[in-house]
Design a protein around this motif. Structure first.
Motif, PDB file in Angstrom:
ATOM      1  N   VAL A  40       0.845  -1.197   0.000  1.00 23.15           N
ATOM      2  CA  VAL A  40       0.000   0.000   0.000  1.00 23.15           C
ATOM      3  C   VAL A  40       0.885   1.253   0.000  1.00 23.15           C
ATOM      4  N   PRO A  41       0.603   2.235  -0.889  1.00 20.05           N
ATOM      5  CA  PRO A  41       1.395   3.463  -0.933  1.00 20.05           C
ATOM      6  C   PRO A  41       1.263   4.277   0.353  1.00 20.05           C
ATOM      7  N   LEU A  42       2.257   5.134   0.595  1.00 21.25           N
ATOM      8  CA  LEU A  42       2.286   5.965   1.799  1.00 21.25           C
ATOM      9  C   LEU A  42       1.023   6.796   1.963  1.00 21.25           C
ATOM     10  N   GLY A  43       0.631   7.506   0.898  1.00 24.25           N
ATOM     11  CA  GLY A  43      -0.536   8.380   1.003  1.00 24.25           C
ATOM     12  C   GLY A  43      -1.800   7.634   1.371  1.00 24.25           C
ATOM     13  N   GLN A  44      -1.987   6.462   0.775  1.00 24.79           N
ATOM     14  CA  GLN A  44      -3.191   5.682   1.051  1.00 24.79           C
ATOM     15  C   GLN A  44      -3.182   5.150   2.481  1.00 24.79           C
ATOM     16  N   ILE A  45      -2.009   4.788   2.973  1.00 23.09           N
ATOM     17  CA  ILE A  45      -1.896   4.350   4.373  1.00 23.09           C
ATOM     18  C   ILE A  45      -2.317   5.473   5.307  1.00 23.09           C
ATOM     19  N   ILE A  46      -1.795   6.679   5.064  1.00 18.09           N
ATOM     20  CA  ILE A  46      -2.133   7.827   5.906  1.00 18.09           C
ATOM     21  C   ILE A  46      -3.626   8.137   5.811  1.00 18.09           C
ATOM     22  N   LEU A  47      -4.177   8.059   4.599  1.00 16.40           N
ATOM     23  CA  LEU A  47      -5.588   8.385   4.385  1.00 16.40           C
ATOM     24  C   LEU A  47      -6.509   7.399   5.089  1.00 16.40           C
ATOM     25  N   VAL A  48      -6.318   6.111   4.852  1.00 16.96           N
ATOM     26  CA  VAL A  48      -7.211   5.098   5.436  1.00 16.96           C
ATOM     27  C   VAL A  48      -7.100   5.097   6.957  1.00 16.96           C
ATOM     28  N   ARG A  49      -5.882   5.108   7.453  1.00 15.58           N
ATOM     29  CA  ARG A  49      -5.687   5.132   8.908  1.00 15.58           C
ATOM     30  C   ARG A  49      -6.313   6.379   9.512  1.00 15.58           C
ATOM     31  N   GLY A  50      -6.132   7.513   8.857  1.00 15.48           N
ATOM     32  CA  GLY A  50      -6.668   8.769   9.370  1.00 15.48           C
ATOM     33  C   GLY A  50      -8.180   8.815   9.387  1.00 15.48           C
ATOM     34  N   LEU A  57      -1.797  12.954  -1.377  1.00 14.40           N
ATOM     35  CA  LEU A  57      -0.814  12.003  -1.894  1.00 14.40           C
ATOM     36  C   LEU A  57      -1.501  10.862  -2.653  1.00 14.40           C
ATOM     37  N   THR A  58      -2.661  10.423  -2.144  1.00 19.42           N
ATOM     38  CA  THR A  58      -3.394   9.347  -2.813  1.00 19.42           C
ATOM     39  C   THR A  58      -3.933   9.811  -4.160  1.00 19.42           C
ATOM     40  N   PHE A  59      -4.411  11.041  -4.215  1.00 18.79           N
ATOM     41  CA  PHE A  59      -4.900  11.607  -5.486  1.00 18.79           C
ATOM     42  C   PHE A  59      -3.783  11.631  -6.518  1.00 18.79           C
ATOM     43  N   ALA A  60      -2.550  11.914  -6.054  1.00 19.81           N
ATOM     44  CA  ALA A  60      -1.420  11.990  -6.977  1.00 19.81           C
ATOM     45  C   ALA A  60      -0.943  10.614  -7.430  1.00 19.81           C
ATOM     46  N   SER A  61      -0.987   9.632  -6.521  1.00 20.26           N
ATOM     47  CA  SER A  61      -0.419   8.311  -6.835  1.00 20.26           C
ATOM     48  C   SER A  61      -1.450   7.285  -7.267  1.00 20.26           C
ATOM     49  N   GLY A  62      -2.714   7.522  -6.950  1.00 15.22           N
ATOM     50  CA  GLY A  62      -3.760   6.572  -7.306  1.00 15.22           C
ATOM     51  C   GLY A  62      -4.101   5.631  -6.160  1.00 15.22           C
ATOM     52  N   TRP A  63      -5.263   4.984  -6.264  1.00 18.71           N
ATOM     53  CA  TRP A  63      -5.781   4.093  -5.227  1.00 18.71           C
ATOM     54  C   TRP A  63      -5.428   2.649  -5.530  1.00 18.71           C
ATOM     55  N   VAL A  64      -4.987   1.927  -4.511  1.00 18.53           N
ATOM     56  CA  VAL A  64      -4.649   0.513  -4.649  1.00 18.53           C
ATOM     57  C   VAL A  64      -5.691  -0.303  -3.878  1.00 18.53           C
ATOM     58  N   PRO A  65      -6.325  -1.311  -4.515  1.00 15.16           N
ATOM     59  CA  PRO A  65      -7.301  -2.139  -3.789  1.00 15.16           C
ATOM     60  C   PRO A  65      -6.656  -2.793  -2.565  1.00 15.16           C
TER      61      PRO A  65
END
Length: 302
Positions: free
Chosen positions: A46-56, A207-215
């Motif tokens: 999981v990318p950094l941005g998505q980790i921060i987003l989901v956890r947050g 960051l997620t918007f820039a890198s994209g979402w990973v299932p």
């Protein structure tokens, strides 16, 4: 006797607050290292941005419910206090820098660099808050930074540029802790944590918007849900620790995280810190512990 009682009671109450703050710091450190472990495990897929987003998002949901139940939002204006906003900015920058380094370093090394934070906070409190710090504790601070240099080893084969990124994150954490000390008494602890999570989560969204979402798989959802619970506990208890106790007394108890980091690094990834890293950790802990002991002696003498 009349003059003795009030002073003694004040000292007793201060010691009680410091004891509670120390306990809160120990709980916070356990929460943070377990969060770091689960986040690092999730980072394999999981990318950094998505980790921060989901956890947050999980943490914001929990804090919002708690805030509603406790009536925290009835006086929401206090959450816009400048110290709250500065703390949220510092927390956001620290999260980005530290997690970036954590994903590229052994967890024990990243955590070891983090242990210079109490010394940075003590130095910053002396410079910006005019806290009394004598030459002995300044010497301990310099020795502690020497320990950090041994850990990151600039210019040597063991050096990793991500060590410097982790160190930059420490600077942001020091700003966060100093801002916490400036919070008015009427600002609720849960509210401070909520504002910080909102700021950090917005970073994750960008960051997620820039890198994209990973299932996400069920395993990764479990990692991030657990990380959210542990980091939430860390946030709340570290705010309590910094608000209840004296900085110089409470800060050295961050070192409890080192033992857990080394143990988890070995159990999960098979990482074993080399001799120089252990020497650097020992120097940092020694210097911080000396600073703590010195502060206690000065307090007893007053």
């Amino acid at each position: 006797m009349a003059e003795w009682l009030p002073g003694s009671f004040k000292v007793f109450m201060e010691r009680q607050k410091n004891s509670q703050a120390i306990a809160a710091m120990l709980v916070a450190m356990a929460g943070f290292i377990l969060n770091d472990t689960l986040v690092k495990m999730a980072s394999d897929a999981v990318p950094l941005g998505q980790i921060i987003l989901v956890r947050g998002l999980i943490c914001i949901a929990v804090l919002s419910i708690a805030g509603y139940v406790t009536g925290m939002f009835q006086n929401a204006r206090v959450l816009m206090h400048p110290a709250v906003l500065v703390r949220a900015f510092a927390e956001t920058a620290a999260t980005l820098l530290y997690l970036t380094a954590l994903f590229q370093l052994p967890i024990a090394n990243a955590t070891a660099i983090l242990q210079v934070l109490p010394l940075v906070v003590t130095a910053a409190a002396a410079v910006f808050l005019k806290s009394p710090v004598g030459w002995r504790r300044w010497s301990a601070i310099m020795i502690g930074f020497t320990g950090v240099l041994i850990i990151i080893r600039p210019g040597l084969e063991g050096f990793n540029v991500f060590s410097l990124i982790a160190l930059a994150g420490v600077g942001c954490m020091a700003l966060r802790d100093l801002a916490t000390r400036q919070l008015p008494a009427d600002v609720p602890t849960l509210g401070v944590a909520l504002i910080s999570f909102v700021a950090v989560t917005l970073l994750g969204a960008a960051l997620t918007f820039a890198s994209g979402w990973v299932p996400l798989s069920f395993t990764e959802i479990g990692y991030l849900s657990g990380a959210a619970g542990f980091v939430l506990a860390g946030y709340v208890f570290i705010i309590l620790a910094m608000r209840l106790g004296e900085i110089a007394v409470v800060a050295p108890f961050r070192y409890s995280i080192v033992v857990w980091a080394i143990a988890l690094g070995y159990l999960v990834w098979g990482d074993i810190p080399d001799v120089l890293t252990l020497v650097g950790i020992a120097i940092v802990i020694f210097s911080g512990t000396y600073s703590f002991i010195r502060e206690r002696r000065l307090g007893a003498a007053e």
